[in-house]
Design a protein around this motif. Structure first.
Motif, PDB file in Angstrom:
ATOM      1  N   UNK A  74      -1.938   3.647  -3.558  1.00  0.00           N
ATOM      2  CA  UNK A  74      -3.359   3.144  -3.261  1.00  0.00           C
ATOM      3  C   UNK A  74      -4.023   3.487  -4.889  1.00  0.00           C
ATOM      4  N   UNK A  75      -4.625   2.174  -5.390  1.00  0.00           N
ATOM      5  CA  UNK A  75      -5.384   2.340  -6.736  1.00  0.00           C
ATOM      6  C   UNK A  75      -6.734   2.228  -6.474  1.00  0.00           C
ATOM      7  N   UNK A  76      -7.586   2.925  -6.715  1.00  0.00           N
ATOM      8  CA  UNK A  76      -9.193   2.906  -6.697  1.00  0.00           C
ATOM      9  C   UNK A  76      -9.874   2.977  -7.839  1.00  0.00           C
ATOM     10  N   UNK A  77     -10.689   1.782  -8.298  1.00  0.00           N
ATOM     11  CA  UNK A  77     -11.433   1.547  -9.545  1.00  0.00           C
ATOM     12  C   UNK A  77     -12.802   1.432  -9.234  1.00  0.00           C
ATOM     13  N   UNK A  90      -4.610  -4.469   8.581  1.00  0.00           N
ATOM     14  CA  UNK A  90      -3.782  -5.826   8.448  1.00  0.00           C
ATOM     15  C   UNK A  90      -2.703  -5.385   7.169  1.00  0.00           C
ATOM     16  N   UNK A  91      -2.881  -4.663   6.266  1.00  0.00           N
ATOM     17  CA  UNK A  91      -1.985  -4.436   5.282  1.00  0.00           C
ATOM     18  C   UNK A  91      -0.838  -3.727   5.874  1.00  0.00           C
ATOM     19  N   UNK A 131       1.727  -2.177  -3.296  1.00  0.00           N
ATOM     20  CA  UNK A 131       0.334  -1.330  -3.968  1.00  0.00           C
ATOM     21  C   UNK A 131      -0.701  -2.032  -3.348  1.00  0.00           C
ATOM     22  N   UNK A 132      -1.831  -1.184  -3.300  1.00  0.00           N
ATOM     23  CA  UNK A 132      -2.869  -1.753  -2.780  1.00  0.00           C
ATOM     24  C   UNK A 132      -4.190  -1.282  -3.589  1.00  0.00           C
ATOM     25  N   UNK A 133      -5.128  -2.250  -4.014  1.00  0.00           N
ATOM     26  CA  UNK A 133      -5.949  -1.904  -5.015  1.00  0.00           C
ATOM     27  C   UNK A 133      -7.380  -2.110  -4.336  1.00  0.00           C
ATOM     28  N   UNK A 170      -7.117  -5.880  -2.436  1.00  0.00           N
ATOM     29  CA  UNK A 170      -6.033  -6.513  -2.805  1.00  0.00           C
ATOM     30  C   UNK A 170      -4.675  -5.903  -2.645  1.00  0.00           C
ATOM     31  N   UNK A 171      -3.880  -6.686  -2.246  1.00  0.00           N
ATOM     32  CA  UNK A 171      -2.299  -6.132  -2.088  1.00  0.00           C
ATOM     33  C   UNK A 171      -1.310  -7.092  -2.626  1.00  0.00           C
ATOM     34  N   UNK A 172      -0.131  -6.663  -2.839  1.00  0.00           N
ATOM     35  CA  UNK A 172       1.063  -7.438  -3.200  1.00  0.00           C
ATOM     36  C   UNK A 172       2.042  -7.711  -2.497  1.00  0.00           C
ATOM     37  N   UNK A 173       1.538  -8.020  -1.200  1.00  0.00           N
ATOM     38  CA  UNK A 173       2.477  -7.813   0.162  1.00  0.00           C
ATOM     39  C   UNK A 173       2.885  -9.589   0.136  1.00  0.00           C
TER      40      UNK A 173
END
Length: 622
Positions: free
Chosen positions: A510-513, A541-542, A550-552, A569-572
């Protein structure tokens, strides 16, 4: 009756006020007019016995004097009428001096052109011209130095040849003495006779201008309109005293001056009517009366009738009685409701009456004028009006300040009550929201789970997921309540801390910006909860469908300064947005769109098979 009781009597205080004002006014005028004269010992230089007789032409007669023509100053103007050409008059007197002193003649008041002879020799034609039709310059003092070679030891003869158009020449007095003291006295008289009227004209004009500026603010009040007219008339009257026009016949100038005088009286009556609140038609009456006066004046003046006696003995006393009587009557009617103002106005009116009576009685009884009260009374009137306006303005300001303070206290109290009511309403609204959210969220999930458990065996994994969803929903409600007063980025940081353990357990990074320049505050708890649930639905849903690594979660400024953009966003595995099935996930996206519209924002979903999913929520700044 005690002294205190006598003092409390209104009429006693009024009488003492009038007496004090008269003493102050006339005492000040006497000091102004006589102190300098006494200081310079002018009385000792005044010429006494004179001989006055008309001349057939402009050349003086230096022969023997006729005892029948002997008199003293002043030389009165006699009859005045338009078109009259007075013969030149010779004024002859003796002075004593010698050739060792610089002697001079001082004429404080002389009409039009004149010539001065000492021992039969011409020494001065002040304006460079001398004829039977002279120009009008009568309010200027003249100081004439006598050459030493003309003076003889002992008695010397002085002759003045004076002319005037429209009237017999008027000479108030003549002084003979050393030159130097007369220079100082001349400067003193120029100050009084020239600069004081100018100051009066400027002051009256300024007060009139202020009244005109206040006229629109006052809603075009008759009081300010009458004040502007009265002050402008006083300024015009003062200007007339220092104005000299070449080639203007004295009777013409005399008529203009007295028409201005009647204009002052008419505007004074207008001001009294507006100030005391009398009916407006009174002003029309006075306008008609003074218009009749002007018409009578013109009707007598134009064919060459005697105007001096008409003005000084008829029109002036009648106009004075009319305005004075109306003023006293108006103030008497105003006294019961506004006694203080009426008393002060009566005291001021007494100065006006005494000044006008003094100026009216001088020509009637031939009394010598020690000072021209008409120079100074307008200053007193202007100062009194300006002072009254200043005091009234200060009282209005003070009363307004008190009213503002009282209203401020009322507003503060009303604001406190309103704030208290708003707090109560907020508590009630929040209570209702919590009940509704718990009923729709946690309550619905637990009831659904309970029904499933009653019907048949439910897999443990599903039970765990639904219980976890209920717990997450409860935590979101609690977090939204705790976020009151916090900024949006802090609320999202709390959301990150809540979700990170679940994502980590699922093997998802999990990435938080936070790309905002500063904190964004002002979102209400219900709005924070809507944002939480949109993000929570996306996270659910993810976890269920994306198979992401990865989830951002990103927060940044929108395309304009009024919006904020949140991106999850995710890379699924992604999905085809257009071919979205009506599954639980599809229904979740519909709920997310509804919540975004409730926030007044917009939610966009970008996804493609094998390319992951991007949820973008754009909301307005609070």
């Amino acid at each position: 009756m005690t002294v205190a009781a006598v003092w409390q009597h209104r009429f006693v205080r009024l009488a003492l006020g009038i007496l004090g004002a008269q003493i102050l006014f006339w005492g000040t005028l006497f000091l102004i007019g006589e102190t300098e004269k006494e200081h310079l010992n002018m009385k000792s230089w005044e010429v006494g016995e004179i001989y006055v007789h008309p001349l057939p032409g402009l050349d003086p007669d230096f022969g023997a004097r006729d005892e029948a023509h002997r008199q003293t100053f002043p030389v009165e103007p006699g009859d005045c009428y338009r078109g009259y050409h007075s013969p030149a008059y010779q004024i002859s007197f003796d002075v004593k001096g010698d050739e060792y002193v610089n002697w001079a003649l001082y004429l404080p008041w002389v009409s039009d052109n004149f010539e001065t002879y000492v021992n039969g020799r011409l020494i001065a034609t002040p304006r460079g011209q001398f004829s039977l039709t002279p120009s009008r310059e009568e309010r200027r003092p003249f100081l004439i130095g006598i050459p030493r070679d003309l003076m003889e030891p002992g008695t010397n003869r002085v002759d003045l040849v004076v002319t005037r158009s429209g009237c017999v020449p008027y000479v108030q007095t003549v002084y003979f003495g050393p030159l130097e003291p007369f220079k100082a006295y001349e400067s003193h008289m120029v100050l009084l006779g020239h600069y004081v009227p100018i100051i009066t004209a400027v002051a009256g004009g300024l007060v009139a201008l202020v009244a005109l500026c206040l006229l629109p603010i006052s809603g075009y009040s008759p009081l300010f309109a009458s004040l502007a007219a009265f002050m402008a008339a006083l300024a015009l009257r003062a200007f007339a005293y220092v104005w000299a026009g070449n080639g203007i016949e004295f009777t013409t100038f005399f008529m203009v001056v007295y028409l201005i005088h009647y204009l002052c009286l008419a505007t004074a009556a207008y001001f009294i009517q507006a100030w005391t609140g009398q009916p407006r038609h009174h002003t029309r009456w006075f306008a008609a009366i003074f218009a009749v006066f002007a018409a009578v004046f013109a009707a007598v003046w134009w064919p060459g009738g005697e105007v001096y006696a008409l003005v000084t003995q008829v029109l002036n006393p009648v106009s004075l009685l009319l305005v004075s009587g109306y003023t006293i009557w108006s103030l008497w009617r105003m006294a019961p409701s506004r006694p203080g103002e009426a008393g002060r106005a009566i005291v001021l009116m007494s100065l006006f009456l005494s000044s006008e009576l003094y100026d009216a009685l001088i020509p009637i009884f031939g009394v010598r004028r020690f000072i021209d009260a008409a120079y100074y009374l307008p200053i007193v009137l202007i100062a009194a009006v300006a002072g009254h306006l200043a005091v009234r303005g200060y009282r209005l300001y003070r009363d307004l300040a008190v009213q503002v303070a009282e209203k401020e206290v009322e507003i503060r109290a009303s604001y406190a009550r309103l704030q208290e009511q708003e707090n109560l309403n907020a508590i009630h609204t929040e209570r209702q929201r919590l009940i509704r959210d718990m009923h729709d969220g946690i309550g619905g999930q637990l009831v659904s789970l309970m029904l499933q458990l009653k019907g048949k065996a439910v897999p443990q994994e599903r039970v765990h997921q639904q219980v976890q969803a209920a717990v997450d929903d409860l935590r979101l409600i609690i977090d939204s309540m705790d976020s009151v007063g916090d900024s949006l980025d802090i609320a999202l940081a709390i959301f990150r801390d809540r979700m990170q353990p679940r994502l980590k357990a699922a093997g998802i990074r999990f990435v938080f910006e936070n790309r905002l320049d500063g904190e964004v505050q002002g979102f209400r708890p219900q709005e924070i909860l809507h944002i939480y649930r949109i993000l929570q639905e996306g996270m659910t849903n993810i976890l269920k469908y994306a198979g992401a690594k990865t989830v951002r979660l990103e927060i940044e400024a929108g395309d304009d300064a009024e919006t904020i953009r949140l991106r999850l966003s995710d890379d699924g595995v992604g999905f085809d947005v257009e071919a979205r099935p009506e599954t639980e996930g599809g229904r979740g996206l519909n709920h997310m769109h509804k919540r975004a519209r409730t926030l007044g924002g917009e939610l966009t979903v970008t996804a493609a098979p094998g390319l992951g999913t991007v949820l973008t929520l754009t909301v307005k700044r609070p």
